[in-house]
Design an enzyme around this catalytic site. Structure first.
Site, PDB file in Angstrom:
ATOM      1  N   THR A   1       2.899   2.083  -2.022  1.00 52.20           N
ATOM      2  CA  THR A   1       4.214   1.820  -2.592  1.00 52.20           C
ATOM      3  C   THR A   1       4.257   2.201  -4.073  1.00 52.20           C
ATOM      4  O   THR A   1       5.336   2.425  -4.608  1.00 52.20           O
ATOM      5  CB  THR A   1       4.560   0.325  -2.455  1.00 52.20           C
ATOM      6  OG1 THR A   1       3.369  -0.415  -2.759  1.00 52.20           O
ATOM      7  CG2 THR A   1       5.015  -0.003  -1.056  1.00 52.20           C
TER       8      THR A   1
ATOM      9  N   GLU B   1      -6.810  10.239 -14.765  1.00 51.67           N
ATOM     10  CA  GLU B   1      -7.075  10.385 -13.324  1.00 51.67           C
ATOM     11  C   GLU B   1      -6.240  11.528 -12.725  1.00 51.67           C
ATOM     12  O   GLU B   1      -6.742  12.350 -11.972  1.00 51.67           O
ATOM     13  CB  GLU B   1      -6.728   9.054 -12.636  1.00 51.67           C
ATOM     14  CG  GLU B   1      -6.948   9.022 -11.147  1.00 51.67           C
ATOM     15  CD  GLU B   1      -8.351   8.603 -10.755  1.00 51.67           C
ATOM     16  OE1 GLU B   1      -8.961   7.778 -11.467  1.00 51.67           O
ATOM     17  OE2 GLU B   1      -8.861   9.114  -9.743  1.00 51.67           O
TER      18      GLU B   1
ATOM     19  N   SER C   1     -13.546   4.110  -9.960  1.00 49.13           N
ATOM     20  CA  SER C   1     -13.155   5.089 -10.986  1.00 49.13           C
ATOM     21  C   SER C   1     -12.180   4.460 -11.986  1.00 49.13           C
ATOM     22  O   SER C   1     -12.298   4.690 -13.187  1.00 49.13           O
ATOM     23  CB  SER C   1     -12.571   6.345 -10.350  1.00 49.13           C
ATOM     24  OG  SER C   1     -11.469   6.019  -9.546  1.00 49.13           O
TER      25      SER C   1
ATOM     26  N   GLY D   1     -13.062   2.603  -1.974  1.00 53.77           N
ATOM     27  CA  GLY D   1     -11.681   2.127  -2.089  1.00 53.77           C
ATOM     28  C   GLY D   1     -11.573   0.875  -2.927  1.00 53.77           C
ATOM     29  O   GLY D   1     -10.583   0.155  -2.843  1.00 53.77           O
ATOM     30  N   LEU D   2     -12.587   0.596  -3.744  1.00 54.72           N
ATOM     31  CA  LEU D   2     -12.538  -0.590  -4.600  1.00 54.72           C
ATOM     32  C   LEU D   2     -12.282  -0.215  -6.057  1.00 54.72           C
ATOM     33  O   LEU D   2     -12.481  -1.005  -6.964  1.00 54.72           O
ATOM     34  CB  LEU D   2     -13.838  -1.391  -4.458  1.00 54.72           C
ATOM     35  CG  LEU D   2     -14.060  -1.963  -3.055  1.00 54.72           C
ATOM     36  CD1 LEU D   2     -15.475  -2.520  -2.907  1.00 54.72           C
ATOM     37  CD2 LEU D   2     -13.046  -3.043  -2.719  1.00 54.72           C
ATOM     38  N   SER D   3     -11.860   1.032  -6.247  1.00 55.93           N
ATOM     39  CA  SER D   3     -11.446   1.511  -7.576  1.00 55.93           C
ATOM     40  C   SER D   3     -12.545   1.511  -8.622  1.00 55.93           C
ATOM     41  O   SER D   3     -12.329   1.092  -9.769  1.00 55.93           O
ATOM     42  CB  SER D   3     -10.256   0.702  -8.104  1.00 55.93           C
ATOM     43  OG  SER D   3      -9.112   1.099  -7.433  1.00 55.93           O
TER      44      SER D   3
ATOM     45  N   GLU E   1       0.834  -1.222   0.000  1.00 54.95           N
ATOM     46  CA  GLU E   1       0.000   0.000   0.000  1.00 54.95           C
ATOM     47  C   GLU E   1       0.854   1.251   0.000  1.00 54.95           C
ATOM     48  O   GLU E   1       1.819   1.354   0.770  1.00 54.95           O
ATOM     49  CB  GLU E   1      -0.914  -0.026   1.221  1.00 54.95           C
ATOM     50  CG  GLU E   1      -2.330   0.376   0.936  1.00 54.95           C
ATOM     51  CD  GLU E   1      -3.053  -0.557  -0.016  1.00 54.95           C
ATOM     52  OE1 GLU E   1      -3.193  -0.208  -1.202  1.00 54.95           O
ATOM     53  OE2 GLU E   1      -3.486  -1.645   0.425  1.00 54.95           O
TER      54      GLU E   1
ATOM     55  N   ASP F   1      -4.211   0.963  -9.704  1.00 56.26           N
ATOM     56  CA  ASP F   1      -5.619   0.649  -9.943  1.00 56.26           C
ATOM     57  C   ASP F   1      -5.900   0.396 -11.422  1.00 56.26           C
ATOM     58  O   ASP F   1      -6.606  -0.542 -11.794  1.00 56.26           O
ATOM     59  CB  ASP F   1      -6.509   1.782  -9.427  1.00 56.26           C
ATOM     60  CG  ASP F   1      -6.210   2.126  -7.976  1.00 56.26           C
ATOM     61  OD1 ASP F   1      -5.631   1.263  -7.279  1.00 56.26           O
ATOM     62  OD2 ASP F   1      -6.534   3.239  -7.534  1.00 56.26           O
TER      63      ASP F   1
HETATM   64  C1  GLA Z   1      -5.221   4.622  -4.072  1.00 54.37           C
HETATM   65  C2  GLA Z   1      -4.450   5.031  -5.332  1.00 54.37           C
HETATM   66  C3  GLA Z   1      -3.411   3.969  -5.696  1.00 54.37           C
HETATM   67  C4  GLA Z   1      -2.539   3.621  -4.501  1.00 54.37           C
HETATM   68  C5  GLA Z   1      -3.390   3.328  -3.266  1.00 54.37           C
HETATM   69  C6  GLA Z   1      -2.587   3.124  -2.032  1.00 54.37           C
HETATM   70  O1  GLA Z   1      -5.986   3.484  -4.340  1.00 54.37           O
HETATM   71  O2  GLA Z   1      -5.344   5.203  -6.404  1.00 54.37           O
HETATM   72  O3  GLA Z   1      -2.654   4.406  -6.790  1.00 54.37           O
HETATM   73  O4  GLA Z   1      -1.621   4.653  -4.244  1.00 54.37           O
HETATM   74  O5  GLA Z   1      -4.325   4.385  -3.017  1.00 54.37           O
HETATM   75  O6  GLA Z   1      -1.849   1.962  -2.109  1.00 54.37           O
END
Ligand code: GLA
Length: 371
Positions: A37, A153, A121, A117-119, A35, A165
């Site tokens: 990273t 993004e 987008s 937080g499940l992306s 995370e 993501d």
């Molecule tokens: C969000 C960002 C990712 C990543 C995470 C943390 O999801 O979109 O690029 O930096 O946070 O690991």
């Protein structure tokens, strides 16, 4: 076709009165470990989830976007702060890269939980990019599309996320996680046979809202850049445990998380390859502690879930995604997921936290053109 893909196609036919030229879809993701990273040039290990966003698109002069989920039509060429900024951003970033995707209309439908937080987008961006690539026959490969989505993004939507993501959404494979080297942008699939190990992947959405733009995400990035500068390296990817001695206070804590987290990702991949889920789970717990104490991106709700998971026999648990709210994950013996959810709901109510939501996901396929 999956349900979401049928919905996007049906919405296109209904709104625009013709068959779409293409239907594509892309998944949300969870990150198993690694995370914050990505923007430090390090390693991440996400997997795609079986929740998707589908885009049906056709090539005529419409320049309209329709969301079946919101039941709203938006012009392609206008700016506003709605869901439409994601497909618009992708069209913009494609154009910037020399691929003009003008003159199309699209209908979107999805079931990726939003703002969790499940992306969701990245799923919209990846599905739009893949659909437009097919529709306009740009012939771009997946990695190029992912970088175009990241540019959308970062520069159009205005959120400084890393590459994880978009890569996960475009490159993951079913039944696998994806090890991404965020510096070289090499990616390799890693088998994730949860079913074979009798395990389930439980996601707890704490429902603590986290707008990425409003949180400490950008602060964390800036701290990492400062720490890298102090150490004289271009990114914290290049820092070693020994280097940490030269840092203090906040810079030390932030850098220690990144250095140890990168090492954990590599060990996590080794444990998955050896099907050693006990070792993998221990790395998840260690990752959570590092995010809680050193990176300081956890919340009382996320910490509570991880502790309750541990008490209920989870081999591993940790917050996932950007933090500051959103989701945590746990590996659970397949039969015990309901017990965990019940225990967690009771504890959250007892502590005056909001009601969490639970999901079980299987590692799913990345983006696909399906029609
Ligand atoms: C969000 C960002 C990712 C990543 C995470 C943390 O999801 O979109 O690029 O930096 O946070 O690991």
């Amino acid at each position: 076709m999956r349900e979401t893909e049928k919905r996007a196609r049906g919405a296109y036919v209904e709104k625009f009165g013709e068959e779409p030229g293409v239907v594509a879809s892309a998944p949300g993701r969870i990150n198993l470990i690694g995370e914050h990273t990505d923007y430090n040039g390090g390693f991440v290990l996400p997997c795609a989830i079986d929740r998707r966003l589908a885009v049906a698109a056709g090539r005529n002069g419409g320049n309209l976007l329709y969301s079946a989920d919101f039941d709203r039509v938006r012009p392609l060429h206008r700016e506003d702060d709605s869901w439409a900024k994601y497909p618009r951003g992708v069209a913009w970033a494609l154009r910037e890269a020399g691929h003009d995707a003008d003159g199309f209309q699209a209908a979107l439908a999805g079931d990726v939980p939003r703002a969790s937080g499940l992306s969701s987008s990245a799923a919209i961006e990846a599905a739009t990019a893949l659909a437009l690539d097919a529709l306009f026959e740009f012939g771009l490969d997946r990695k190029s599309l992912a970088r175009i989505c990241q540019r959308a993004e970062n520069e159009y939507v205005g959120v400084q996320s890393g590459i994880m993501d978009q890569y996960a959404s475009l490159l993951c494979e079913a039944g696998s996680a994806l090890l991404i080297d965020c510096r070289s942008l090499e990616a390799e699939t890693v088998p994730l046979d949860l079913e074979g190990a009798g395990l389930s992947l439980v996601v707890c959405d704490t429902r603590v809202e986290r707008g990425l733009g409003d949180t400490g995400y950008n602060d964390r990035r800036a701290s990492c850049e400062r720490a890298a500068e102090t150490l004289g390296v271009s990114q914290l990817r290049d820092a070693t445990e020994g280097d940490l001695e030269r840092l203090s206070s906040e810079e030390l804590r932030r850098a220690r998380h990144i250095v140890t987290e990168n090492a954990r990702v590599i060990r996590a991949v080794e444990s998955l390859r050896a099907k050693d889920f006990e070792a993998f789970g221990q790395l998840m717990y260690a990752s959570h502690e590092s995010m809680r104490d050193d990176y300081e991106i956890s919340t009382p709700e996320l910490d509570a879930f991880v502790e309750i998971a541990r008490e209920n026999g989870a081999p591993g648990a940790r917050l996932t995604g950007a933090g500051f709210g959103g989701c945590a994950i746990a590996l659970m013996p397949a039969g015990d997921t309901g017990t965990l959810a019940d225990a967690c709901r009771r504890a959250f109510a007892g502590r005056g936290f909001g009601e969490p939501e639970f999901y079980e996901f299987v590692p799913a396929a990345g983006a696909e053109v399906v029609g």
